[in-house]
Design an enzyme around this catalytic site. Structure first.
Site, mmCIF file in Angstrom:
data_model
loop_
_atom_site.group_PDB
_atom_site.id
_atom_site.type_symbol
_atom_site.label_atom_id
_atom_site.label_comp_id
_atom_site.label_asym_id
_atom_site.label_seq_id
_atom_site.Cartn_x
_atom_site.Cartn_y
_atom_site.Cartn_z
ATOM 1 N N ARG A 139 3.792 -3.685 3.647
ATOM 2 C CA ARG A 139 2.529 -2.537 3.890
ATOM 3 C C ARG A 139 1.338 -2.410 2.935
ATOM 4 O O ARG A 139 1.886 -3.168 2.006
ATOM 5 C CB ARG A 139 3.610 -1.165 3.270
ATOM 6 C CG ARG A 139 4.555 -0.968 4.428
ATOM 7 C CD ARG A 139 4.536 -0.741 5.616
ATOM 8 N NE ARG A 139 5.091 -0.620 6.686
ATOM 9 C CZ ARG A 139 6.726 -0.994 7.318
ATOM 10 N NH1 ARG A 139 6.266 -2.467 7.062
ATOM 11 N NH2 ARG A 139 7.028 -0.800 7.977
ATOM 12 N N GLU A 185 -4.907 0.327 9.361
ATOM 13 C CA GLU A 185 -4.282 0.135 10.761
ATOM 14 C C GLU A 185 -4.071 0.808 12.444
ATOM 15 O O GLU A 185 -3.814 1.833 11.704
ATOM 16 C CB GLU A 185 -3.001 -0.693 11.112
ATOM 17 C CG GLU A 185 -2.450 -1.013 11.462
ATOM 18 C CD GLU A 185 -0.871 -1.534 11.265
ATOM 19 O OE1 GLU A 185 -0.312 -2.057 9.686
ATOM 20 O OE2 GLU A 185 -0.026 -1.378 12.082
ATOM 21 N N HIS A 192 -0.352 -6.781 12.615
ATOM 22 C CA HIS A 192 1.070 -6.037 12.319
ATOM 23 C C HIS A 192 2.100 -6.296 13.641
ATOM 24 O O HIS A 192 2.738 -5.747 14.255
ATOM 25 C CB HIS A 192 1.446 -4.401 11.962
ATOM 26 C CG HIS A 192 2.180 -3.560 11.542
ATOM 27 N ND1 HIS A 192 2.109 -2.937 11.535
ATOM 28 C CD2 HIS A 192 3.328 -4.669 11.772
ATOM 29 C CE1 HIS A 192 3.339 -2.399 10.546
ATOM 30 N NE2 HIS A 192 3.762 -3.468 10.663
HETATM 31 N N1 LIG Z 1 4.880 -6.474 8.880
HETATM 32 C C1 LIG Z 1 6.178 -6.361 9.636
HETATM 33 O O1 LIG Z 1 5.926 -6.294 10.870
HETATM 34 C C2 LIG Z 1 6.613 -6.280 8.828
HETATM 35 C C3 LIG Z 1 6.884 -5.220 7.740
HETATM 36 N N2 LIG Z 1 8.489 -4.711 7.158
HETATM 37 C C4 LIG Z 1 8.371 -4.714 5.850
HETATM 38 O O2 LIG Z 1 8.823 -5.760 4.955
HETATM 39 C C5 LIG Z 1 10.037 -4.408 3.760
HETATM 40 C C6 LIG Z 1 10.510 -5.153 3.355
HETATM 41 O O3 LIG Z 1 11.475 -5.942 4.577
HETATM 42 P P1 LIG Z 1 13.333 -6.225 4.203
HETATM 43 O O4 LIG Z 1 12.833 -7.298 3.616
HETATM 44 O O5 LIG Z 1 13.481 -5.984 5.287
HETATM 45 O O6 LIG Z 1 13.554 -5.153 3.203
HETATM 46 P P2 LIG Z 1 14.422 -5.599 2.458
HETATM 47 O O7 LIG Z 1 15.734 -4.027 1.961
HETATM 48 O O8 LIG Z 1 15.801 -5.835 2.978
HETATM 49 O O9 LIG Z 1 14.283 -5.848 1.120
HETATM 50 C C7 LIG Z 1 13.352 -4.950 0.001
HETATM 51 C C8 LIG Z 1 13.414 -5.807 -1.797
HETATM 52 O O10 LIG Z 1 12.462 -5.057 -2.351
HETATM 53 C C9 LIG Z 1 13.660 -4.984 -3.612
HETATM 54 N N3 LIG Z 1 12.726 -4.055 -4.287
HETATM 55 C C10 LIG Z 1 12.381 -2.391 -3.670
HETATM 56 N N4 LIG Z 1 11.437 -1.988 -4.568
HETATM 57 C C11 LIG Z 1 11.197 -2.905 -5.371
HETATM 58 C C12 LIG Z 1 10.871 -2.396 -6.838
HETATM 59 N N5 LIG Z 1 9.650 -1.567 -6.802
HETATM 60 N N6 LIG Z 1 9.951 -4.154 -7.952
HETATM 61 C C13 LIG Z 1 10.957 -4.947 -7.182
HETATM 62 N N7 LIG Z 1 11.842 -5.518 -5.904
HETATM 63 C C14 LIG Z 1 12.155 -3.797 -5.355
HETATM 64 C C15 LIG Z 1 14.787 -4.349 -2.813
HETATM 65 O O11 LIG Z 1 15.219 -4.368 -4.402
HETATM 66 C C16 LIG Z 1 15.105 -5.341 -1.375
HETATM 67 O O12 LIG Z 1 15.518 -6.279 -2.464
HETATM 68 C C17 LIG Z 1 10.373 -3.519 4.588
HETATM 69 O O13 LIG Z 1 10.373 -2.203 4.140
HETATM 70 C C18 LIG Z 1 8.246 -3.536 5.574
HETATM 71 O O14 LIG Z 1 7.762 -2.134 4.084
HETATM 72 C C19 LIG Z 1 9.083 -5.264 7.218
HETATM 73 C C20 LIG Z 1 9.603 -5.975 9.250
HETATM 74 C C21 LIG Z 1 8.390 -5.466 9.593
HETATM 75 O O1 LIG Z 2 10.238 -3.581 10.467
HETATM 76 C C1 LIG Z 2 8.960 -2.799 10.266
HETATM 77 O O2 LIG Z 2 8.919 -2.386 9.065
HETATM 78 C C2 LIG Z 2 7.716 -3.137 10.856
HETATM 79 O O3 LIG Z 2 6.581 -3.347 10.033
HETATM 80 C C3 LIG Z 2 7.954 -3.649 12.418
HETATM 81 O O4 LIG Z 2 6.604 -2.597 12.362
HETATM 82 P P1 LIG Z 2 6.822 -2.575 14.080
HETATM 83 O O5 LIG Z 2 8.022 -2.095 14.463
HETATM 84 O O6 LIG Z 2 6.708 -3.696 14.803
HETATM 85 O O7 LIG Z 2 5.841 -1.199 14.821
#
Ligand SMILES: NC(=O)C1=CN([C@@H]2O[C@H](COP(=O)(O)OP(=O)(O)OC[C@H]3O[C@@H](n4cnc5c(N)ncnc54)[C@H](O)[C@@H]3O)[C@@H](O)[C@H]2O)C=CC1
Ligand SMILES: O=C(O)C(=O)COP(=O)(O)O
Length: 396
Positions: A229, A257, A280
């Site tokens: 993010r 964005e 994104h």
């Molecule tokens: N660009 C895109 O399309 C996408 C972006 N994302 C972003 O990626 C992020 C991570 O996704 P996932 O791996 O699925 O989530 P997740 O919840 O599986 O992993 C996040 C990790 O960050 C750690 N964490 C949380 N706060 C922290 C802190 N202050 N310091 C250190 N570690 C910390 C957690 O313990 C966890 O292991 C999502 O929250 C989302 O914002 C997710 C999917 C798609």
């Molecule tokens: O799963 C997330 O956190 C994402 O950022 C993916 O975003 P989207 O579903 O592609 O708009």
């Protein structure tokens, strides 16, 4: 009356049909934006979104909303504190798009190292520049720091290990499931990294984490990738760090964005040759969108059939409960009511309660989490009920 489901984001047709087959009224409006939702979600029971913002007004305006599903991972586009106040469940689909984001991350890493986007842009402009673009360093043996080793971070780690990189990680929880060195301090980790990739959720703790100070720990010429993010990076500090340290940066998320799926975009990052930005698209592979949609349908199905919310993110992690009262009883009408009446008379708040029936339906067990202790007199009164089998009361 049929439950009404509004899908306010792009969602594969096959899974819309699966929802319709569940005898739900499904409204598919993928073009709705933040400002349309207060009206559009006014009388729906279940709202499904991807990145569309569900703000406080949408939640406050809703009359029947009971469940919001983030068809994806990050839930920061949903006004969870407003949902908490109205008892609206928020759920997500963890891990379902992790591989897609990891694949993009690896793609961005190689793009940075080999200047792939610039190669292509020059070629399209009729420019040949083998000389300029023959400066990739190579990834084998380089050190990668993964910040946030959750579902996505772990998938990135697996792929980077296959590239024979040194992979290090930093997370607030213990890193499990991947063999990488776990660092607790950023000032120890960042100076070692040739490449840093961020996979954190947007939370008050991570907002602005990558600021002037963090950039000061990074190596000159290091690569930084952020597919999580935009709020995690202070963009002004990043632009400064690029000037001072010649960092090279690839982002899938940035401040400002656009909300829609197409249109104009304006950002101070646009004309910086050290920055590549993708639109994104981390989660936007066919595989990931199908996996997320399948999980969304599964969550809805389970909720409709059993009332259970899978991946419920706004359940209180800690409550004020300090005591646990377990009452085993015969499963007859009025038994639980009499137990609850004793607790009510003691003016004790029950924080959580669960009643489970034994096979055969004769006996049941009710577990209550209490804010205050039940007195000896109350426990005696409960035990004296002939339909109560046993009572236990402990501090937790
Ligand atoms: N660009 C895109 O399309 C996408 C972006 N994302 C972003 O990626 C992020 C991570 O996704 P996932 O791996 O699925 O989530 P997740 O919840 O599986 O992993 C996040 C990790 O960050 C750690 N964490 C949380 N706060 C922290 C802190 N202050 N310091 C250190 N570690 C910390 C957690 O313990 C966890 O292991 C999502 O929250 C989302 O914002 C997710 C999917 C798609
Ligand atoms: O799963 C997330 O956190 C994402 O950022 C993916 O975003 P989207 O579903 O592609 O708009």
């Amino acid at each position: 009356m049929k439950l009404k489901v509004l899908i306010a984001d792009k969602f594969p047709e096959k899974y819309i049909q699966e929802l319709k087959d569940l005898d739900l009224e499904v409204i598919y409006e993928p073009k709705l934006g933040e400002n349309d939702l207060p009206k559009a979600a006014e009388d729906v029971d279940i709202l499904v979104v991807r990145s569309t913002v569900v703000n406080e007004e949408t939640i406050n305006n809703s009359k029947k909303l009971n469940l919001i599903i983030r068809a994806g991972s990050g839930v920061n586009n949903i006004a969870i504190s407003a949902a908490n106040k109205k008892g609206i469940y928020v759920a997500n689909c963890p891990g379902m798009n992790a591989v897609a984001v990891a694949e993009l991350t690896i793609g961005l890493m190689i793009a940075l190292d080999r200047f792939i986007p610039d190669n292509v842009a020059d070629f399209r402009n009729g420019i040949w520049n083998k000389d300029k673009y023959s400066k990739g360093k190579g990834l084998k043996g380089k050190t990668l720091g993964i910040i946030g080793v959750g579902n996505i971070g772990k998938e990135v780690a697996k792929r980077a290990l296959a590239f024979e990189m040194n992979v290090y990680g930093k997370d607030i929880s213990r890193i499990e499931g991947v063999q990488i060195k776990d660092f607790s301090e950023m000032d120890q980790l960042l100076p070692l990294c040739d490449i840093v990739t961020i996979h954190l959720p947007a939370t008050p703790q991570t907002k602005g984490l990558f600021n002037k100070q963090m950039f000061s720990y990074m190596k000159n010429g290091a690569y930084l990738i952020n597919t999580s993010r935009h709020d995690i990076i202070v963009e002004e500090d990043l632009l400064e760090a690029i000037k001072e340290k010649n960092l090279r940066v690839a982002l899938d998320v940035f401040k400002g964005e656009p909300e829609g799926k197409s249109g104009e975009v304006k950002s101070p990052l646009q004309n910086n040759p050290n920055i590549y930005v993708t639109h994104h698209i981390g989660a936007s592979t066919e595989q990931a969108q199908d996996a997320v949609a399948e999980e969304t349908v599964r969550i809805i199905k389970h909720y409709v059939h059993s009332g259970v919310i899978d991946h419920w993110v706004n359940r209180a992690k800690v409550t004020d409960a300090k005591y646990q009262l377990v009452v085993k009883h015969y499963d007859k009408p009025g038994v639980l009511a009499s137990v609850l009446d004793v607790i009510r008379q003691g003016n004790i708040n029950i924080e959580e309660i669960e009643n489970i029936i034994f096979e055969g339906g004769i006996a049941a067990c009710c577990t209550m989490k209490l804010k205050l202790p039940a007195t000896a007199e109350m426990l005696k009164q409960i035990s004296e009920n002939p339909n109560v089998i046993s009572v236990s009361h402990v501090e937790i």
